[in-house]
Motif scaffolding. Structure first.
Motif, PDB file in Angstrom:
ATOM      1  N   LYS A 143       7.668  -1.457  -2.326  1.00 55.59           N
ATOM      2  CA  LYS A 143       7.274  -0.517  -1.277  1.00 55.59           C
ATOM      3  C   LYS A 143       8.492   0.114  -0.590  1.00 55.59           C
ATOM      4  CE  LYS A 143       5.086   1.887   1.547  1.00 55.59           C
ATOM      5  NZ  LYS A 143       4.027   1.718   2.473  1.00 55.59           N
ATOM      6  N   PHE A 181      12.112  14.693   6.926  1.00 54.96           N
ATOM      7  CA  PHE A 181      10.997  13.755   7.034  1.00 54.96           C
ATOM      8  C   PHE A 181      10.904  13.096   8.401  1.00 54.96           C
ATOM      9  CE2 PHE A 181      14.532  11.426   4.965  1.00 54.96           C
ATOM     10  CZ  PHE A 181      14.684  10.342   5.813  1.00 54.96           C
ATOM     11  N   LEU A 185      11.863   8.327  -2.000  1.00 51.14           N
ATOM     12  CA  LEU A 185      11.271   9.584  -1.507  1.00 51.14           C
ATOM     13  C   LEU A 185      12.144  10.198  -0.411  1.00 51.14           C
ATOM     14  CD1 LEU A 185       7.510   8.498  -1.367  1.00 51.14           C
ATOM     15  CD2 LEU A 185       8.600  10.006  -3.065  1.00 51.14           C
ATOM     16  N   TYR A 194       8.446  16.370  -3.441  1.00 49.36           N
ATOM     17  CA  TYR A 194       9.415  15.876  -2.459  1.00 49.36           C
ATOM     18  C   TYR A 194      10.757  16.590  -2.592  1.00 49.36           C
ATOM     19  CZ  TYR A 194       6.144  12.615  -0.657  1.00 49.36           C
ATOM     20  OH  TYR A 194       5.038  12.109  -0.047  1.00 49.36           O
ATOM     21  N   LEU A 195      10.669  17.851  -2.969  1.00 50.32           N
ATOM     22  CA  LEU A 195      11.874  18.658  -3.104  1.00 50.32           C
ATOM     23  C   LEU A 195      11.762  19.904  -2.223  1.00 50.32           C
ATOM     24  CD1 LEU A 195      14.242  17.806  -4.873  1.00 50.32           C
ATOM     25  CD2 LEU A 195      13.436  19.343  -6.666  1.00 50.32           C
ATOM     26  N   GLU A 252      -0.560   9.612   4.623  1.00 49.82           N
ATOM     27  CA  GLU A 252      -1.464  10.157   5.634  1.00 49.82           C
ATOM     28  C   GLU A 252      -1.882  11.550   5.181  1.00 49.82           C
ATOM     29  OE1 GLU A 252       0.127   9.790   9.603  1.00 49.82           O
ATOM     30  OE2 GLU A 252       0.716   7.726   9.184  1.00 49.82           O
ATOM     31  N   GLU A 300       0.853  -1.189   0.000  1.00 50.52           N
ATOM     32  CA  GLU A 300       0.000   0.000   0.000  1.00 50.52           C
ATOM     33  C   GLU A 300       0.889   1.238   0.000  1.00 50.52           C
ATOM     34  OE1 GLU A 300      -3.377   0.463  -0.046  1.00 50.52           O
ATOM     35  OE2 GLU A 300      -2.647   2.522  -0.204  1.00 50.52           O
ATOM     36  N   PHE A 301       0.515   2.238  -0.804  1.00 49.49           N
ATOM     37  CA  PHE A 301       1.379   3.418  -0.939  1.00 49.49           C
ATOM     38  C   PHE A 301       0.720   4.693  -0.417  1.00 49.49           C
ATOM     39  CE2 PHE A 301       2.300   0.387  -4.348  1.00 49.49           C
ATOM     40  CZ  PHE A 301       3.644   0.154  -4.119  1.00 49.49           C
ATOM     41  N   LEU A 302      -0.364   4.555   0.350  1.00 50.71           N
ATOM     42  CA  LEU A 302      -1.108   5.769   0.731  1.00 50.71           C
ATOM     43  C   LEU A 302      -0.294   6.687   1.632  1.00 50.71           C
ATOM     44  CD1 LEU A 302      -2.251   5.641   3.903  1.00 50.71           C
ATOM     45  CD2 LEU A 302      -3.870   4.073   2.894  1.00 50.71           C
ATOM     46  N   ILE A 344      14.142  13.895  -0.517  1.00 54.69           N
ATOM     47  CA  ILE A 344      14.032  14.935   0.514  1.00 54.69           C
ATOM     48  C   ILE A 344      15.418  15.253   1.092  1.00 54.69           C
ATOM     49  CG2 ILE A 344      13.030  15.544   2.757  1.00 54.69           C
ATOM     50  CD1 ILE A 344      10.700  13.578   2.045  1.00 54.69           C
ATOM     51  N   CYS A 380       6.512   6.054   8.742  1.00 56.07           N
ATOM     52  CA  CYS A 380       6.970   5.234   7.602  1.00 56.07           C
ATOM     53  C   CYS A 380       8.406   5.511   7.158  1.00 56.07           C
ATOM     54  CB  CYS A 380       6.013   5.414   6.428  1.00 56.07           C
ATOM     55  SG  CYS A 380       4.381   4.761   6.788  1.00 56.07           S
ATOM     56  N   ARG A 432      10.030  25.129   7.646  1.00 58.21           N
ATOM     57  CA  ARG A 432       9.472  24.427   6.484  1.00 58.21           C
ATOM     58  C   ARG A 432       9.503  25.271   5.215  1.00 58.21           C
ATOM     59  NH1 ARG A 432       9.476  19.006   7.004  1.00 58.21           N
ATOM     60  NH2 ARG A 432       8.859  18.402   9.084  1.00 58.21           N
ATOM     61  N   PHE A 466       3.873  15.348  12.421  1.00 63.33           N
ATOM     62  CA  PHE A 466       5.041  15.156  11.538  1.00 63.33           C
ATOM     63  C   PHE A 466       4.830  15.813  10.189  1.00 63.33           C
ATOM     64  CE2 PHE A 466       4.508  11.892   8.137  1.00 63.33           C
ATOM     65  CZ  PHE A 466       3.197  11.517   8.372  1.00 63.33           C
TER      66      PHE A 466
HETATM   67  C1  UDX Z   1       4.947   8.094   3.106  1.00 64.72           C
HETATM   68  C2  UDX Z   1       4.869   7.813   1.599  1.00 64.72           C
HETATM   69  O1  UDX Z   1       4.666   9.035   0.901  1.00 64.72           O
HETATM   70  C3  UDX Z   1       3.742   6.854   1.290  1.00 64.72           C
HETATM   71  O2  UDX Z   1       3.732   6.541  -0.087  1.00 64.72           O
HETATM   72  C4  UDX Z   1       3.922   5.591   2.102  1.00 64.72           C
HETATM   73  O3  UDX Z   1       2.841   4.703   1.895  1.00 64.72           O
HETATM   74  C5  UDX Z   1       4.046   5.917   3.592  1.00 64.72           C
HETATM   75  O4  UDX Z   1       5.085   6.872   3.800  1.00 64.72           O
HETATM   76  P1  UDX Z   1       3.577   9.640   4.811  1.00 64.72           P
HETATM   77  O5  UDX Z   1       4.452   9.113   5.893  1.00 64.72           O
HETATM   78  O6  UDX Z   1       2.110   9.729   5.048  1.00 64.72           O
HETATM   79  O7  UDX Z   1       3.741   8.759   3.469  1.00 64.72           O
HETATM   80  O8  UDX Z   1       4.097  11.111   4.505  1.00 64.72           O
HETATM   81  P2  UDX Z   1       4.679  11.962   3.303  1.00 64.72           P
HETATM   82  O9  UDX Z   1       3.630  12.881   2.808  1.00 64.72           O
HETATM   83  O10 UDX Z   1       5.376  11.131   2.296  1.00 64.72           O
HETATM   84  O11 UDX Z   1       5.748  12.845   4.101  1.00 64.72           O
HETATM   85  C6  UDX Z   1       6.791  12.239   4.860  1.00 64.72           C
HETATM   86  C7  UDX Z   1       7.645  13.263   5.550  1.00 64.72           C
HETATM   87  O12 UDX Z   1       8.457  13.926   4.615  1.00 64.72           O
HETATM   88  C8  UDX Z   1       6.885  14.354   6.303  1.00 64.72           C
HETATM   89  O13 UDX Z   1       7.517  14.564   7.554  1.00 64.72           O
HETATM   90  C9  UDX Z   1       7.033  15.571   5.418  1.00 64.72           C
HETATM   91  O14 UDX Z   1       7.012  16.773   6.155  1.00 64.72           O
HETATM   92  C10 UDX Z   1       8.403  15.324   4.804  1.00 64.72           C
HETATM   93  N1  UDX Z   1       8.612  15.974   3.497  1.00 64.72           N
HETATM   94  C11 UDX Z   1       7.855  15.604   2.417  1.00 64.72           C
HETATM   95  C12 UDX Z   1       9.608  16.928   3.352  1.00 64.72           C
HETATM   96  O15 UDX Z   1      10.312  17.253   4.315  1.00 64.72           O
HETATM   97  N2  UDX Z   1       9.800  17.494   2.123  1.00 64.72           N
HETATM   98  C13 UDX Z   1       9.079  17.157   1.043  1.00 64.72           C
HETATM   99  O16 UDX Z   1       9.318  17.715  -0.026  1.00 64.72           O
HETATM  100  C14 UDX Z   1       8.059  16.188   1.188  1.00 64.72           C
END
Ligand code: UDX
Length: 439
Positions: free
Chosen positions: A208, A260, A215, A253-254, A158, A154-156, A219, A264, A416, A326
């Motif tokens: 996965k 992060f 990702l 994601y840039l 939050e 699953e790739f969803l 970041i 996950c 941020r 987060f």
């Molecule tokens: C992530 C994956 O995106 C998702 O596909 C997987 O199923 C579970 O893990 P999630 O943890 O919900 O999802 O959050 P995501 O939106 O990916 O952000 C992760 C973290 O990265 C956050 O703390 C966010 O603030 C940070 N982030 C994201 C950055 O610092 N910069 C970015 O450009 C994008």
């Protein structure tokens, strides 16, 4: 007759999957070992914050297609397809993932499976887990080969869980038979045209972890550029914008900043390194150590910048912290960079006052030692330094003049890169950000 589905484990993933599948027209039975949670879910109450999910949950319950139980017997008797969505957290004091909940789910369900069914793993697991669980299932299920395993990661995200479940950009089926593939295709048919990649177990598991590793790397790449920008007096925001126009790179994601966190990315890259080590492929992933290190350095840099603005020490200093989750639109504080920074400043002698629109209760439970405000304004009242650590829309829209009237000194660090620097500076604030020049 459409298949009857069960969903084992009711975290972010399980609740969303169960509710969305019921919304697509399936009869769904969700299971958790936590009776309190099950009672709340059956009453239409969400134990988590996830935009749009409560309506989908209630629709499912009202239609009679969705129910929740604590009984594995009921689940085994009900389902044609059993989705396992339990957590796989980081082991305490280790990089590896703890797959105990996964094993327990299979060990409890399998002996109850008397007839043909498909057991589908959705949780993020170390590669090789599916193979092991398939053997366990074959050994324990009275249905024998009729009870088969498949892997369907699953790739969803939050905050977008409902959208991502109903509109996935791809679906991966790790299967060992045409029957398993056919059953999964039928389950996901109501989603319409979605690219499906059919693989073996190991590839499905790896897709996965590889996606999350990529990702996280993206970041950390831009955050590494932020470090260089700081040293060279360049601006990572403009750098990132310029990179984003290159289709080969892309702008998502840039976003440079505090890096992060969550349940996950951090634990998944660590579990991936641990597993690669076990497989003798550790060299392939040593770069993820750097990805992790860059990410953790951002938190330290944030604390340093805040201390610098506080005049070299946090003693006698009040720090207003905006954000505990987060990321925005979530109440999840697991490995939250924002809370991590708040707690560290508290340890270093600062008087920290935190506000978050949704994650406040979770933050208070985890860190009762910090102070909490009832609003953004209250959290920063009397502050010597303000830190923006989670980019909630509510914070991005804050009026620097209004905020300037209640703080002790107008100093802000934008963790941020979410605020308009000129606007804040022209309202008399000393504005600092990660990876941006200090004019
Ligand atoms: C992530 C994956 O995106 C998702 O596909 C997987 O199923 C579970 O893990 P999630 O943890 O919900 O999802 O959050 P995501 O939106 O990916 O952000 C992760 C973290 O990265 C956050 O703390 C966010 O603030 C940070 N982030 C994201 C950055 O610092 N910069 C970015 O450009 C994008």
């Amino acid at each position: 007759m459409p298949y009857r589905l069960t969903v084992i484990g009711t975290g972010y993933l399980g609740i969303t999957h169960a509710a969305c599948m019921a919304d697509l027209g399936f009869d769904v039975l969700g299971l958790d070992v936590d009776a309190d949670k099950i009672n709340r879910l059956n009453a239409g109450e969400l134990p988590i914050h996830e935009p749009g999910l409560e309506q989908v949950l209630r629709r499912g319950l009202d239609s009679g297609r969705l129910r929740f139980t604590t009984s594995y017997e009921e689940v085994a008797a009900f389902g044609d397809v059993h989705f396992i969505c339990v957590g796989t957290p980081q082991k305490r004091g280790e990089y590896a993932a703890d797959v105990t909940y996964m094993d327990t789910a299979v060990e409890t369900l399998a002996p109850l499976l008397e007839s043909e069914c498909l057991v589908v793993g959705k949780s993020t697991v170390p590669v090789g887990t599916a193979e092991r669980l398939a053997e366990k299932l074959a050994r324990l299920a009275p249905a024998g080969g009729e009870a088969e395993l498949a892997w369907n990661p699953e790739f969803l995200r939050e905050g977008f869980a409902v959208h991502d479940t109903l509109h996935p950009d791809r679906i991966v089926f790790g299967v060992r038979s045409e029957r398993a593939e056919k059953m999964l295709r039928e389950v996901y048919e109501p989603l319409g045209e979605v690219p499906v990649v059919v693989t073996d177990f190991a590839t499905a598991e790896l897709v996965k972890t590889a996606a999350n590793a990529f990702l996280a790397t993206k970041i950390s790449f831009i955050n590494a550029m932020a470090e260089v920008c700081e040293a060279a007096h360049a601006d990572v925001e403009l750098l990132s914008e310029a990179l984003s126009y290159d289709d080969r790179i892309g702008g998502r994601y840039l976003n440079a900043g505090l890096g992060f966190g969550g349940g996950c990315l951090p634990k998944d890259i660590r579990a991936f390194m641990a597993r690669a080590g076990e497989l003798g492929a550790d060299q392939a992933l040593t770069f993820l150590r750097e990805v992790d290190a860059i990410n953790m350095r951002r938190r330290a840099r944030m604390v340093d910048l805040a201390r610098e603005l506080a005049g070299g020490s946090f003693h006698g200093c009040t720090v207003g912290v905006l954000g505990a989750a987060f990321k925005p639109n979530s109440d999840d504080i697991r490995d939250s960079p924002a809370l991590d920074v708040a707690v560290t400043i508290g340890h270093q002698g600062g008087q920290v006052s935190v506000y978050d629109p949704i994650a406040l209760d979770n933050a208070r439970k985890a860190h009762p030692e910090l102070n909490y405000g009832v609003s953004a304004i209250e959290a920063v009242r009397g502050a010597h330094v303000v830190l923006l650590l989670t980019e909630w829309q509510e914070f991005v829209q804050l009026d620097p003049v209004e905020l300037g009237a209640v703080v002790a000194t107008r100093r802000i660090v934008d963790g941020r890169n979410a605020l308009n620097a000129d606007l804040w500076r022209s309202a008399g604030w000393q504005y600092r950000a990660l990876g941006r020049p200090n004019p």
